[in-house]
Enzyme design. Sequence first.
Site, PDB file in Angstrom:
ATOM      1  N   CYS A  80      -1.274  -3.701   6.282  1.00 45.05           N
ATOM      2  CA  CYS A  80      -2.826  -3.047   6.170  1.00 45.05           C
ATOM      3  C   CYS A  80      -3.565  -3.266   7.069  1.00 45.05           C
ATOM      4  O   CYS A  80      -3.825  -4.481   7.442  1.00 45.05           O
ATOM      5  CB  CYS A  80      -3.188  -3.766   4.629  1.00 45.05           C
ATOM      6  SG  CYS A  80      -4.826  -3.263   4.280  1.00 45.05           S
ATOM      7  N   CYS A 135      -8.526   3.586   5.899  1.00 47.81           N
ATOM      8  CA  CYS A 135      -7.172   2.866   6.181  1.00 47.81           C
ATOM      9  C   CYS A 135      -6.812   2.907   7.455  1.00 47.81           C
ATOM     10  O   CYS A 135      -6.678   3.805   8.235  1.00 47.81           O
ATOM     11  CB  CYS A 135      -6.193   4.047   5.267  1.00 47.81           C
ATOM     12  SG  CYS A 135      -4.503   3.454   5.867  1.00 47.81           S
ATOM     13  N   GLY A 140      -6.951  -4.720   6.310  1.00 50.31           N
ATOM     14  CA  GLY A 140      -6.676  -5.827   5.905  1.00 50.31           C
ATOM     15  C   GLY A 140      -6.728  -7.047   6.826  1.00 50.31           C
ATOM     16  O   GLY A 140      -6.841  -8.194   6.925  1.00 50.31           O
ATOM     17  N   HIS A 169     -12.435  -6.018   0.831  1.00 49.09           N
ATOM     18  CA  HIS A 169     -11.200  -7.208   0.881  1.00 49.09           C
ATOM     19  C   HIS A 169     -11.753  -8.556   0.384  1.00 49.09           C
ATOM     20  O   HIS A 169     -12.643  -8.844   0.599  1.00 49.09           O
ATOM     21  CB  HIS A 169     -10.717  -7.145   2.439  1.00 49.09           C
ATOM     22  CG  HIS A 169      -9.992  -6.074   2.866  1.00 49.09           C
ATOM     23  ND1 HIS A 169      -8.722  -5.836   2.779  1.00 49.09           N
ATOM     24  CD2 HIS A 169     -10.539  -4.904   3.527  1.00 49.09           C
ATOM     25  CE1 HIS A 169      -8.666  -4.657   3.352  1.00 49.09           C
ATOM     26  NE2 HIS A 169      -9.557  -4.038   3.726  1.00 49.09           N
ATOM     27  N   GLU A 194      -2.713  -4.010  -1.780  1.00 49.70           N
ATOM     28  CA  GLU A 194      -3.534  -3.134  -1.639  1.00 49.70           C
ATOM     29  C   GLU A 194      -3.972  -2.679  -3.187  1.00 49.70           C
ATOM     30  O   GLU A 194      -3.481  -2.227  -3.795  1.00 49.70           O
ATOM     31  CB  GLU A 194      -3.091  -1.997  -0.718  1.00 49.70           C
ATOM     32  CG  GLU A 194      -2.979  -2.668   0.719  1.00 49.70           C
ATOM     33  CD  GLU A 194      -2.884  -1.337   1.554  1.00 49.70           C
ATOM     34  OE1 GLU A 194      -3.841  -0.349   1.629  1.00 49.70           O
ATOM     35  OE2 GLU A 194      -1.987  -1.178   2.505  1.00 49.70           O
TER      36      GLU A 194
END
Length: 289
Positions: free
Chosen positions: A227, A75, A230, A169, A218
Amino acid sequence: MQIRFTKMQGAGNDFVVLDETRGLLGLSPAQYRFLADRHFGVGADQILSVRPAPEAGIDFEYAIHNADGGEVEQCGNGARCFARYVHDRGLTDKSVIRVKTLSGVIAPELVTDGRVRVDMGRPELRPAQVPFDAAGLAPRSEGAAQLWPLLLDDASTHWVMPVSMGNPHAVLWVDDADTAPVAVLGPQIERHPRFPQRVNAGFLQRLSRSEVRLRVFERGAGETLACGTGACAAVVAGIRQGLLDTQVQVHTRGGLLGIAWSGNDADSVFMTGPATFVFDGQIEIPEAP
């Protein structure tokens, strides 16, 4: 069981941070879900656990649980909040911190303007390693990138670029991030059978070669205000397609992230952004079922 916590946010991506440096709390998935619940618990996109160094040359271990209680590999916005937390609480005086995650070691760095810069490691673009099941599909080449067709529930096909930043992703381009059907397409992409570990779905709009807008649905959390991984994956996709420069400002609904990548697969992606303390608290959580 009473536990103490800290609430933090990075570009609107919000976290409950738990200090487990003196001992693990041993929380269950149901207890993580309780903490993340915005009605009955504290409310968060993810729960971040600060744990002792597991080996020499590492400063801390970092565990991440999504709002659905599941543990995940990485994260990015959480990594910045993690670094800010351990520094501000006196757990370290280092400005560069080596942190072990499920996906490997990252190195957040506190910079002079109060933001945090994170070496997010090298992107993984091989479909099987994301992981993405490409069996029977024919990719479309754009620049140095390969886009893959994803057939959704309504029989529509969307071309996505699978990228791993330690977590999976799927990046797809949209004309307007504000009007993109994130709530409709996001859940379908997240749980698409082509992604055996599920996936974070990124909806990317290019403003210029150095500026984009991004929304992310997410895995295990739904759409969040930002994110970090992301944003890294989206910029990697754009650079590989020849559409973006090596330094890009990513506008999320929660704030601005700076992403830099050379375009060389062997080089790390760097992310810079805010990490903000919100409040400390104590909460009683149900005993583990």
